[in-house]
Design an enzyme around this catalytic site. Structure first.
Site, PDB file in Angstrom:
ATOM      1  N   GLY A 159       0.829  -1.201   0.000  1.00 38.18           N
ATOM      2  CA  GLY A 159       0.000   0.000   0.000  1.00 38.18           C
ATOM      3  C   GLY A 159       0.863   1.250   0.000  1.00 38.18           C
ATOM      4  CB  SER A 160       0.096   4.635   1.220  1.00 40.28           C
ATOM      5  OG  SER A 160      -1.137   4.638   0.540  1.00 40.28           O
ATOM      6  CB  THR A 161       4.311   1.547   3.656  1.00 45.87           C
ATOM      7  OG1 THR A 161       4.030   0.315   2.996  1.00 45.87           O
ATOM      8  CG2 THR A 161       3.450   1.663   4.900  1.00 45.87           C
ATOM      9  CG  PHE A 162       6.076   0.687  -2.839  1.00 47.05           C
ATOM     10  CD1 PHE A 162       7.027  -0.302  -2.610  1.00 47.05           C
ATOM     11  CD2 PHE A 162       6.097   1.361  -4.058  1.00 47.05           C
ATOM     12  CE1 PHE A 162       7.961  -0.620  -3.578  1.00 47.05           C
ATOM     13  CE2 PHE A 162       7.047   1.042  -5.030  1.00 47.05           C
ATOM     14  CZ  PHE A 162       7.981   0.046  -4.788  1.00 47.05           C
ATOM     15  CE  LYS A 163       0.416   6.600  -2.063  1.00 50.13           C
ATOM     16  NZ  LYS A 163      -0.773   7.073  -1.339  1.00 50.13           N
TER      17      LYS A 163
END
Lengths: 458, 481
Positions: free
Chosen positions: B217-221
């Protein structure tokens, strides 16, 4: 005067009693250390009964030593210490197994050892001249046969572990076959000494071998029939092989005819083959021997499970062994009797077994030395026969548990738990000691010069 | 007769010779085969004969061997079993798992380093003693992470690292199991316990921190940002990027939208985009950079590599190049993008450690039974994922997430925390995964955490900020205070 000097020049055998005593003490010391080792390995402390146990064994052996020193002073100095060592190691193993399995009992075995030494002493004290046995040749033969068939008599005989080789008297189980072994060797020796010239006569010559005359085959065939009878009726493969092999060996020693060995081997192989076809328990042994690790045989009742457990134990012991008290020899079925050699191999390793076999080999070779040094044919044949049967028995059982040959149940001399075998084997040793005393005793000294002509050596 | 007697003597010697050759064959040549035959139950007994070494962490004993005497003398006991089970594994009658397996030769005393010790024990007839394995775990943090996750009633994992060394401070996987049930010296009982756990749909035997991958999810951002900042050194936190309400995905009719269809205002600075977790901004960054740039940056963080810490860590992967539409989704941690929680902790730790990726490790030191240190951990730098300058920019952005954005639940009094939330869609209609990665104190990081809660809640509203961040908060607090 010069003739007297000649007599003195004949090499005198030393009694070597001092050396014998030291070696006896050494053997007892090894056994005590082994005993302590069991306790240390098992529970981390020296067993409480160690001193009493060691002193007990030491006292017994000292008593045996004094009897020997008094009644057979010229006897071979090595035999008693060697037997003490093997008997002691056997006691230690049984003590060790008793910690894990109720079937083993070190105290009972110690009691039988004591009784064995009593029998040893009685034999030495009563039998001052073993040649008296020669006069009882046929008596010994009948006694031997009688003892062999005793387990077959109803009410008296008892079947244990599939073999009918026991009799029960007053709560004691006795294996008469062990005593029959002794009586029959005496019989073979006496009989063969009397008949050896006839048996050695050559008959027809076939290829490189002089065949004996057909009519002389009688005794061989009778022994063969008895052996096969034991095999069939008592289901005791081991004793059958033991007796027949010993007879053939003695026949060869007496007659110098290789043809007898050949005939014996052929007869036994034939008998075993037929038995293998007729009786499943004999055939099974062959199947197991050829392919012991086969899973189908491993899990079958009466299959290779028992044998493989012994091999697993030996393999786990490896070269140095697990150490006394630190292995799992009780996982081997009958670890205290038929399989005591494999159990010892697990805890003492290859090193221990090599030493053990060496001790057995030394006992046998001391016996055969006695036979060679003996002065009359009967003594030679008896000493040779007794030594051979000891070696042969070790070969059959040790070869069996190590899968060198098909497994046949027999007692490992001086080690397996069991009174009958211990008593019989101690008597066997007493006979060897008696004969070695006679063989090593210096020739009678001439009182007069002319008496020298009486002295002869064979 | 002497001639034949001598021949008989030779025959006897021959028989003894044969016996001797045969036992040499059995006990020297064939010994190993016989010893290791699976029908030989001795190997089973042997497992309980040596005093297996302790497993400790932070001065606490986690696993020990208890001398109960008898056939199975030394039995394995686990203290706080479920808390540590995913790391420690278990010592079963026929096999072992986890650290028990990875450090088996030290624990059972057969390691070459312990040869002298073993020989002395052999001579003095003592049972072999194994070496103790001291882990890097911090018991206090481990327990609180387990309790928090357990309380949530969800499946998940927590990993905390020391960013400067790579030491694993916390590794928890829920649901867990009691390893004592399989440490019994009874094959049937142990097998029964194992089979029951193995058949459980919640997969308690799986260490979710290392053995499974999930959409980050957004942690990959954080990684997308790292790639974007690295691509051009002049970019900084205030660089603006396209952030439309809907990012058209080439070749599809649906566009990439923001969470709950929110708007990011058309254009956004990098710091704002991360703070409010604007999907379209990161989608457009990825489209601008292309797949290879993103893949390269991910690889520098260790993604795409298996690891042994010494537990086996499966490979994380951003997925194959499947075109632009897929790339925009990959950039926000969706599509075929699959990470282990440990990998995400490594990413947070690398940002915290000025861009240097330290290899994670669990074993602090090996101590002999006499208390001598045999071996100790040597921290190992795997790669420099980003420059210290880029790392500093990312730090500012991640601080903003915790201070003003989605990760406020991770704030600690008096300590600056940097972090990133993640809420990953799994399948249409299924609950999403909740993630949170963070490190603290932001100025001098002592801990980096990744919290993963599988299918966050019954509804779709569970965000990383609401579910995962509070757990990270507790773990960081436990380590820092």
């Amino acid at each position: 005067m010069s003739a007297v000097d000649d007599v003195a020049a004949v090499p005198m055998t030393a009694k070597r009693r001092g050396a014998q005593l030291i070696m006896l003490a050494f053997a007892v010391a090894i056994v005590m250390v082994a005993y302590a080792n069991v306790g240390l390995g098992e529970g981390g402390k020296v067993p409480a009964g160690m001193l009493g146990y060691g002193l007990g064994l030491g006292g017994l052996m000292l008593a045996a030593y004094f009897v020997l020193a008094k009644f057979a002073p010229w006897a071979d100095p090595l035999i008693l210490p060697l037997v003490t060592l093997v008997n002691g190691i056997g006691l230690v193993m049984i003590y060790r197994l008793e910690l894990a399995t109720r079937l083993a009992s070190a105290n009972t075995q110690l009691f039988w050892t004591a009784l064995g030494i009593v029998m040893f002493s009685i034999t030495l004290i009563v039998l001052r001249d073993h040649r008296a046995l020669q006069r009882m040749t046929y008596t010994a033969g009948f006694v031997g046969l009688g003892l062999l068939i005793l387990p077959l008599t109803p009410f008296l005989g008892k079947q244990i572990n599939g073999a009918r080789i026991w009799i029960e008297i007053g709560g004691f189980s006795i294996q008469p076959g062990e005593f029959a072994k002794l009586a029959l060797v005496v019989f073979f020796a006496g009989y063969l000494v009397a008949k050896r010239d006839v048996l050695a006569l050559a008959g027809r010559r076939l290829l490189f071998i002089d065949l004996p005359r057909a009519r002389d085959l009688g005794p061989v065939l009778i022994t063969w029939v008895v052996s096969v009878g034991v095999l069939v009726l008592e289901k005791d493969l081991g004793t059958s092989l033991l007796l027949f092999g010993a007879f053939i060996a003695m026949l060869y020693i007496a007659t110098q005819r290789t043809s007898w060995v050949l005939i014996g081997v052929l007869l036994f192989a034939g008998g075993a083959f037929i038995a293998g076809q007729l009786f499943s328990h004999v055939g099974d042994r062959f199947e197991v021997w050829l392919n012991p690790s086969d899973p189908a045989l491993f899990y079958r009742t009466g299959g290779s499970g028992q044998l493989m457990q012994g091999l697993f134990g030996m393999g786990s012991g490896g070269i140095l062994g697990t150490g006394l008290g630190q292995g799992h020899p009780w996982l081997i079925p009958l670890s205290f009797s038929d399989f005591i050699f494999a159990a010892t191999g697990e805890e003492l390793g290859l090193t221990g077994l090599m030493a053990l076999l060496m001790v057995y080999a030394l006992i046998v070779e001391r016996g055969l030395r006695t036979a060679i040094a003996a002065r009359d044919p009967f003594s030679k044949l008896l000493a040779g026969g007794l030594s051979f049967i000891l070696a042969w028995q070790v070969f059959i059982i040790v070869g069996g548990v190590t899968n060198l040959i098909p497994l046949t149940g027999l007692v490992t001399p001086f080690m397996s738990q069991g009174g009958s075998a211990l008593l019989a084997n101690w008597i066997l040793i007493a006979l060897l000691v008696r004969m070695s005393d006679a063989a090593r005793r210096p020739p009678p000294q001439a009182i007069q010069d002319e008496g020298l002509t009486q002295v002869f050596q064979r | 007769m002497n001639g034949t007697l001598k021949r008989a003597a030779v025959a006897c010697l021959l028989m003894f010779g044969l016996l001797m050759i045969n036992i040499n064959y059995l006990q020297a040549v064939k010994a190993d085969e016989l010893r290791s035959d699976n029908r030989n139950t001795r190997s089973f007994f042997a497992r309980y004969e040596s005093e297996r070494g302790l497993i400790t962490a932070g001065g606490e004993t986690l696993a020990k061997s208890v001398d109960v005497g008898g056939d199975f003398r030394f039995q394995r006991k686990y203290i706080d079993g479920p808390v540590y089970a995913p790391v420690l594994g278990f010592f079963a009658p026929e096999s072992e798992r986890g650290i028990e397996s990875a450090e088996n030769s030290y624990l059972n005393g057969t390691h070459p380093d312990l040869f002298v010790r073993r020989t002395v024990d052999l001579i003095t007839s003592k049972p072999t003693r194994g070496a103790a394995v001291d882990l890097t775990l911090v018991p206090k943090a481990q327990k609180i992470a387990y309790e928090d996750l357990q309380k949530s009633g969800k499946r998940g994992a927590v990993v905390a690292l020391d960013p400067k060394t790579g030491a694993v401070l916390t590794m928890v996987s829920v649901p867990s199991y009691d390893p004592n049930t399989m440490a019994v010296p009874n094959k049937a009982k142990a097998a029964k316990a194992y089979n029951k756990l193995n058949a459980d749909d919640n997969e308690p035997l799986i260490n979710r921190a290392t053995s499974k991958t999930y959409a980050p999810g957004s942690t990959f951002k954080v990684i997308t940002s790292a790639a974007y900042l690295s691509e051009d050194g002049t970019r900084d936190v205030n660089t603006t990027v396209d952030a439309p309400n809907v990012l058209p995905l080439p070749g599809t009719t649906i566009g990439l939208r923001n969470y709950h269809g929110e708007s990011c205002g058309g254009r956004a600075t990098l710091i704002d985009a991360l703070t409010i977790s604007c999907n379209t901004a990161f989608g457009s960054m990825a489209l601008e950079m292309g797949y290879d740039k993103l893949q390269e940056q991910a690889a520098k963080f260790g993604i795409g590599q298996e690891m042994s810490i010494p537990l086996n860590v499966v490979k994380s992967d951003i997925g194959p190049d499947e075109g632009k539409a897929a790339l925009a989704q990959t950039a926000i941690g969706q599509r075929s993008n699959q990470m282990t929680p440990l990998q995400m902790a490594v990413v947070a730790a690398a940002v915290a450690n000025e861009g240097k990726v330290m290899k994670p490790y669990l074993v602090n030191k090996i101590v002999s039974p006499d208390g001598d240190e045999i071996d100790s951990a040597r921290p190992q730098e795997l790669d420099e994922a980003i420059t210290p300058d880029t790392a500093d920019k990312l730090r500012q952005m991640m601080i903003s997430v915790v201070q003003n954005g989605t990760g406020t639940a991770a704030q600690l009094p008096g300590i600056t925390v940097a972090g990133k939330t993640g809420t990953a869609e799994t399948a249409k209609g299924a609950a999403s995964h909740a993630w949170f990665i963070s490190f603290a104190p932001a100025e001098d990081p002592k801990i980096a955490v990744a919290v993963f809660v599988e299918s966050g809640s019954a509804g779709n509203d569970a965000t990383g900020g609401a579910v995962a961040a509070p757990i990270a908060h507790d773990v960081m607090q436990a380590v820092l205070q």
